[in-house]
Write a protein that holds these residues in place. Sequence first.
Motif, PDB file in Angstrom:
ATOM      1  N   ALA A   1       0.728  -0.930  -0.121  1.00 19.88           N
ATOM      2  CA  ALA A   1      -0.877   0.227   0.181  1.00 19.88           C
ATOM      3  C   ALA A   1       0.727   0.825  -0.456  1.00 19.88           C
ATOM      4  O   ALA A   1       0.265   2.468  -0.503  1.00 19.88           O
ATOM      5  CB  ALA A   1      -0.908  -0.696   1.209  1.00 19.88           C
ATOM      6  N   GLY A   2       1.652   1.028   0.458  1.00 23.29           N
ATOM      7  CA  GLY A   2       2.925   2.054   0.363  1.00 23.29           C
ATOM      8  C   GLY A   2       4.112   1.704  -0.375  1.00 23.29           C
ATOM      9  O   GLY A   2       4.496   2.864  -0.266  1.00 23.29           O
ATOM     10  N   SER A   3       3.745   1.457  -1.576  1.00 25.73           N
ATOM     11  CA  SER A   3       4.813   1.133  -2.651  1.00 25.73           C
ATOM     12  C   SER A   3       4.369   1.605  -4.098  1.00 25.73           C
ATOM     13  O   SER A   3       3.122   2.166  -4.023  1.00 25.73           O
ATOM     14  CB  SER A   3       5.319  -0.253  -3.259  1.00 25.73           C
ATOM     15  OG  SER A   3       5.678  -0.697  -1.958  1.00 25.73           O
ATOM     16  N   HIS A   4       5.042   2.239  -5.239  1.00 26.01           N
ATOM     17  CA  HIS A   4       3.995   2.987  -6.791  1.00 26.01           C
ATOM     18  C   HIS A   4       4.713   1.459  -7.257  1.00 26.01           C
ATOM     19  O   HIS A   4       3.741   1.940  -8.271  1.00 26.01           O
ATOM     20  CB  HIS A   4       4.795   4.033  -6.482  1.00 26.01           C
ATOM     21  CG  HIS A   4       5.061   4.835  -5.532  1.00 26.01           C
ATOM     22  ND1 HIS A   4       6.695   5.196  -5.047  1.00 26.01           N
ATOM     23  CD2 HIS A   4       4.408   6.239  -5.419  1.00 26.01           C
ATOM     24  CE1 HIS A   4       6.139   5.805  -4.117  1.00 26.01           C
ATOM     25  NE2 HIS A   4       4.366   6.334  -3.810  1.00 26.01           N
ATOM     26  N   VAL A   5       5.384   0.649  -7.556  1.00 32.76           N
ATOM     27  CA  VAL A   5       5.472  -0.626  -8.224  1.00 32.76           C
ATOM     28  C   VAL A   5       5.734  -1.557  -8.146  1.00 32.76           C
ATOM     29  O   VAL A   5       6.917  -1.541  -6.845  1.00 32.76           O
ATOM     30  CB  VAL A   5       6.659   0.305  -9.289  1.00 32.76           C
ATOM     31  CG1 VAL A   5       6.781  -1.278 -10.610  1.00 32.76           C
ATOM     32  CG2 VAL A   5       6.964   1.220 -10.110  1.00 32.76           C
ATOM     33  N   GLY A   6       5.326  -2.979  -7.991  1.00 33.96           N
ATOM     34  CA  GLY A   6       5.645  -4.164  -8.043  1.00 33.96           C
ATOM     35  C   GLY A   6       6.681  -5.272  -8.803  1.00 33.96           C
ATOM     36  O   GLY A   6       6.945  -4.265 -10.073  1.00 33.96           O
ATOM     37  N   ILE A   7       7.614  -5.881  -8.469  1.00 36.41           N
ATOM     38  CA  ILE A   7       8.848  -5.855  -9.522  1.00 36.41           C
ATOM     39  C   ILE A   7       8.625  -8.100  -9.407  1.00 36.41           C
ATOM     40  O   ILE A   7       8.570  -8.303  -7.842  1.00 36.41           O
ATOM     41  CB  ILE A   7      10.096  -5.876  -9.153  1.00 36.41           C
ATOM     42  CG1 ILE A   7      10.732  -4.169  -8.884  1.00 36.41           C
ATOM     43  CG2 ILE A   7      11.136  -6.771 -10.256  1.00 36.41           C
ATOM     44  CD1 ILE A   7      11.726  -3.740  -8.403  1.00 36.41           C
ATOM     45  N   LEU A   8       8.425  -7.984 -10.401  1.00 37.11           N
ATOM     46  CA  LEU A   8       8.340  -9.724 -10.625  1.00 37.11           C
ATOM     47  C   LEU A   8      10.273  -9.599 -11.284  1.00 37.11           C
ATOM     48  O   LEU A   8       9.546  -9.985 -12.431  1.00 37.11           O
ATOM     49  CB  LEU A   8       7.004 -10.328 -11.269  1.00 37.11           C
ATOM     50  CG  LEU A   8       6.867 -11.493 -11.576  1.00 37.11           C
ATOM     51  CD1 LEU A   8       6.549 -12.281 -10.291  1.00 37.11           C
ATOM     52  CD2 LEU A   8       6.074 -12.386 -12.488  1.00 37.11           C
ATOM     53  N   ALA A   9      10.791  -9.828 -10.716  1.00 38.77           N
ATOM     54  CA  ALA A   9      11.712 -10.784 -11.084  1.00 38.77           C
ATOM     55  C   ALA A   9      12.464 -11.888 -11.348  1.00 38.77           C
ATOM     56  O   ALA A   9      12.579 -13.382 -10.185  1.00 38.77           O
ATOM     57  CB  ALA A   9      12.763 -10.294 -10.175  1.00 38.77           C
ATOM     58  N   MET A  10      11.928 -12.685 -12.369  1.00 40.09           N
ATOM     59  CA  MET A  10      12.208 -13.655 -13.245  1.00 40.09           C
ATOM     60  C   MET A  10      13.735 -13.532 -13.858  1.00 40.09           C
ATOM     61  O   MET A  10      14.140 -13.302 -13.823  1.00 40.09           O
ATOM     62  CB  MET A  10      11.052 -14.007 -14.500  1.00 40.09           C
ATOM     63  CG  MET A  10       9.415 -13.452 -13.763  1.00 40.09           C
ATOM     64  SD  MET A  10       9.227 -15.039 -13.180  1.00 40.09           S
ATOM     65  CE  MET A  10       8.918 -16.085 -14.433  1.00 40.09           C
TER      66      MET A  10
ATOM     67  N   ILE B   1       3.421  -2.983 -12.516  1.00 40.78           N
ATOM     68  CA  ILE B   1       4.494  -3.683 -12.902  1.00 40.78           C
ATOM     69  C   ILE B   1       5.754  -4.207 -13.900  1.00 40.78           C
ATOM     70  O   ILE B   1       5.248  -3.889 -14.525  1.00 40.78           O
ATOM     71  CB  ILE B   1       3.477  -4.973 -12.341  1.00 40.78           C
ATOM     72  CG1 ILE B   1       2.299  -5.829 -11.581  1.00 40.78           C
ATOM     73  CG2 ILE B   1       4.476  -6.804 -12.249  1.00 40.78           C
ATOM     74  CD1 ILE B   1       1.964  -7.287 -11.671  1.00 40.78           C
ATOM     75  N   LEU B   2       6.420  -4.088 -12.797  1.00 38.09           N
ATOM     76  CA  LEU B   2       7.700  -4.103 -13.984  1.00 38.09           C
ATOM     77  C   LEU B   2       8.343  -5.864 -13.649  1.00 38.09           C
ATOM     78  O   LEU B   2       8.472  -7.094 -13.033  1.00 38.09           O
ATOM     79  CB  LEU B   2       9.326  -3.924 -13.538  1.00 38.09           C
ATOM     80  CG  LEU B   2       9.535  -2.308 -13.382  1.00 38.09           C
ATOM     81  CD1 LEU B   2      10.643  -2.190 -12.429  1.00 38.09           C
ATOM     82  CD2 LEU B   2       8.958  -1.829 -14.235  1.00 38.09           C
TER      83      LEU B   2
END
Length: 409
Positions: free
Chosen positions: A291-300, A321-322
Amino acid sequence: MLLCAEMLRRGHEVTLWTSAYDHIRKQWREEWLESGGEPVRREDGLQIRFLKGCGYRTNVGMRRFVDHWLAARDFARVAPTLARPDVIVASLPDHLTAEAAVEYGRRAGAASIVDVRDKWPDVFVDRAGPGARGAVADAVLRPEHRRSARLLRRTDAVLGSMNSMLDWALTKAGRAPTWRDRVFYLTTFPRNFDLGADAPRPAGAVAAALAASAGRTVFSFVGTFNRTQHPLLILDAVDELVARGADTSRLSVIIAGDGLDAEQVRSRAAAHAFVHVVGWVDAAQMAALLAGSHVGILAMNFPSPAFNNKAFAYLASGLPILNGATGDLADLVVEHGIGVNVPGGDAGALADAIDRLGHDRGTVEAMTDRARRLFAERFDRDANYQAYAEHVEAVAADRGASGVTRRAG
């Protein structure tokens, strides 16, 4: 558990069969130890039966096969002694217990549904890599390929957690799709934006990391560290940004989770003041962090169409999402403009994306609006599980169960 809850809400009797071994934490489940191996009846009426294997330390290895074989044998021994269910929903992985469930369903006259979450046993061949090792693994696992194909062919319905999973399962089974075979994008995370006074409150390490990130664009990674998805790739990207002399004054990276090479993650992150490692967090603190973030990273670490529930946690929090996955998620990112696709394992491309979004809050905000709309339209947890439960009922009724089903396994 979410499907169980929805089936109970609809008035059905539900038994959950689950491994006595915790796959994530690699330890015996506390509930199983406390019960002495006996079934557990919860206050909401759910009965939990534990399947005993031998445990294992690595996700890919012979001991894991043995564990699942023992669990499948346990199910095949006990299930026929109990009241016959109207419908069985079996997850894949693993294919051994799924086969035991499908075969029991056929003998008992119960409808069976296989819910495909990963490509078993193909994932073991993929892990071996191309060339001779992959060929050897494929040959060794040939009986398991046949087992998986057979159970997918003999079940009444195949469900996929994404289109690529359903396509794989139907191809492996050599069966044409019917109305019973469907895709359900099953988010396990409730809506985590626009909650007002009900918004989750950060505490401890999460609160400290968010406080240190004030005024910056916050990129977060949450979940288990494993060979497929790992924050070391993010740290490679961070190292590259620093080596380039990029402006990192407006960036913050927060890593939450534990698992493979966790100590290396902590030691490498300590070299960068704008990178924060908060360790393993519970569901409430994960919600507060996102909730306090701006972007989520899906690091594959490598290109793969398979993605896990962290992608849905990001969407449930309205985060762009990255994305390092291919397939369905990559298509959604492009179609709806909810992030940036980054080739799996490409730290340079990930660095470029972090640098661009970290200095373009307008683009991030526009992506956030679109991510929130997409979640509300397609990924709302309660709506999806209601639809899933309705489909289970329809398959059971079509199989010849007594109209409105009263038992589910």
